[in-house]
Design a protein around this motif. Structure first.
Motif, PDB file in Angstrom:
ATOM      1  N   ASP A   8     -13.925  68.722  21.921  1.00  0.00           N
ATOM      2  CA  ASP A   8     -15.189  68.742  22.650  1.00  0.00           C
ATOM      3  C   ASP A   8     -15.053  67.973  23.966  1.00  0.00           C
ATOM      4  O   ASP A   8     -15.554  68.398  25.009  1.00  0.00           O
ATOM      5  CB  ASP A   8     -16.282  68.130  21.769  1.00  0.00           C
ATOM      6  N   THR A   9     -14.358  66.836  23.919  1.00  0.00           N
ATOM      7  CA  THR A   9     -14.155  66.031  25.124  1.00  0.00           C
ATOM      8  C   THR A   9     -13.276  66.771  26.127  1.00  0.00           C
ATOM      9  O   THR A   9     -13.513  66.701  27.338  1.00  0.00           O
ATOM     10  CB  THR A   9     -13.547  64.666  24.757  1.00  0.00           C
ATOM     11  N   LEU A  10     -12.288  67.495  25.636  1.00  0.00           N
ATOM     12  CA  LEU A  10     -11.459  68.321  26.516  1.00  0.00           C
ATOM     13  C   LEU A  10     -12.324  69.385  27.194  1.00  0.00           C
ATOM     14  O   LEU A  10     -12.167  69.653  28.399  1.00  0.00           O
ATOM     15  CB  LEU A  10     -10.330  68.963  25.718  1.00  0.00           C
ATOM     16  N   ALA A  11     -13.245  69.960  26.459  1.00  0.00           N
ATOM     17  CA  ALA A  11     -14.171  70.945  27.044  1.00  0.00           C
ATOM     18  C   ALA A  11     -15.000  70.294  28.156  1.00  0.00           C
ATOM     19  O   ALA A  11     -15.167  70.870  29.236  1.00  0.00           O
ATOM     20  CB  ALA A  11     -15.086  71.524  25.968  1.00  0.00           C
ATOM     21  N   GLU A  16     -16.331  69.333  33.886  1.00  0.00           N
ATOM     22  CA  GLU A  16     -16.488  68.406  35.000  1.00  0.00           C
ATOM     23  C   GLU A  16     -15.547  68.750  36.144  1.00  0.00           C
ATOM     24  O   GLU A  16     -15.871  68.544  37.310  1.00  0.00           O
ATOM     25  CB  GLU A  16     -16.256  66.961  34.548  1.00  0.00           C
ATOM     26  N   ALA A  17     -14.364  69.272  35.812  1.00  0.00           N
ATOM     27  CA  ALA A  17     -13.383  69.654  36.828  1.00  0.00           C
ATOM     28  C   ALA A  17     -13.694  71.021  37.440  1.00  0.00           C
ATOM     29  O   ALA A  17     -13.017  71.451  38.374  1.00  0.00           O
ATOM     30  CB  ALA A  17     -11.979  69.660  36.224  1.00  0.00           C
ATOM     31  N   GLY A  18     -14.703  71.704  36.890  1.00  0.00           N
ATOM     32  CA  GLY A  18     -15.092  73.003  37.425  1.00  0.00           C
ATOM     33  C   GLY A  18     -14.394  74.194  36.794  1.00  0.00           C
ATOM     34  O   GLY A  18     -14.593  75.323  37.218  1.00  0.00           O
ATOM     35  N   ASP A  19     -13.572  73.945  35.776  1.00  0.00           N
ATOM     36  CA  ASP A  19     -12.883  75.043  35.089  1.00  0.00           C
ATOM     37  C   ASP A  19     -13.724  75.463  33.886  1.00  0.00           C
ATOM     38  O   ASP A  19     -13.453  75.106  32.741  1.00  0.00           O
ATOM     39  CB  ASP A  19     -11.480  74.608  34.648  1.00  0.00           C
ATOM     40  N   PHE A  20     -14.767  76.229  34.169  1.00  0.00           N
ATOM     41  CA  PHE A  20     -15.733  76.577  33.130  1.00  0.00           C
ATOM     42  C   PHE A  20     -15.181  77.565  32.119  1.00  0.00           C
ATOM     43  O   PHE A  20     -15.591  77.555  30.961  1.00  0.00           O
ATOM     44  CB  PHE A  20     -17.030  77.071  33.769  1.00  0.00           C
ATOM     45  N   ALA A  22     -12.095  77.543  30.886  1.00  0.00           N
ATOM     46  CA  ALA A  22     -11.389  76.711  29.906  1.00  0.00           C
ATOM     47  C   ALA A  22     -12.378  75.875  29.105  1.00  0.00           C
ATOM     48  O   ALA A  22     -12.204  75.678  27.898  1.00  0.00           O
ATOM     49  CB  ALA A  22     -10.374  75.802  30.596  1.00  0.00           C
ATOM     50  N   ALA A  23     -13.434  75.399  29.755  1.00  0.00           N
ATOM     51  CA  ALA A  23     -14.436  74.585  29.063  1.00  0.00           C
ATOM     52  C   ALA A  23     -15.096  75.366  27.938  1.00  0.00           C
ATOM     53  O   ALA A  23     -15.268  74.856  26.826  1.00  0.00           O
ATOM     54  CB  ALA A  23     -15.480  74.080  30.054  1.00  0.00           C
TER      55      ALA A  23
END
Length: 82
Positions: A8-11, A16-20, A22-23
């Protein structure tokens, strides 16, 4: 077995980095790992936010829970370096 809170934290980090893309992938995986129904529902809500291209913030309690869960791993890592 993977820890759903770590996934979940990786998501969250990807969002936050804008890679939705992958999120969403990681949040969906975390949702499948949750055992607790409340966590699963929260994960579904998180998925809706990141699926719309918006990062989400963890609460202080959730962050503290993650930090506490990582302490044994960090301690073991530092012990290996000594």
């Amino acid at each position: 077995m993977e820890d759903p809170y770590h996934v979940d934290t990786l998501a969250a980090a990807n969002a936050e980095a804008g890679d939705f893309e992958a999120a969403v992938k990681w949040q969906t995986k975390a949702n499948g790992l949750y055992c607790d129904g409340e966590d699963r529902e929260k994960g579904k809500l998180d998925s809706r936010f990141i699926g719309k291209g918006r990062p989400f913030e963890k609460t202080i309690d959730e962050s503290n829970q993650l930090i506490r869960s990582l302490k044994p791993f960090v301690a073991a890592f530092w012990d290996r370096l000594d």
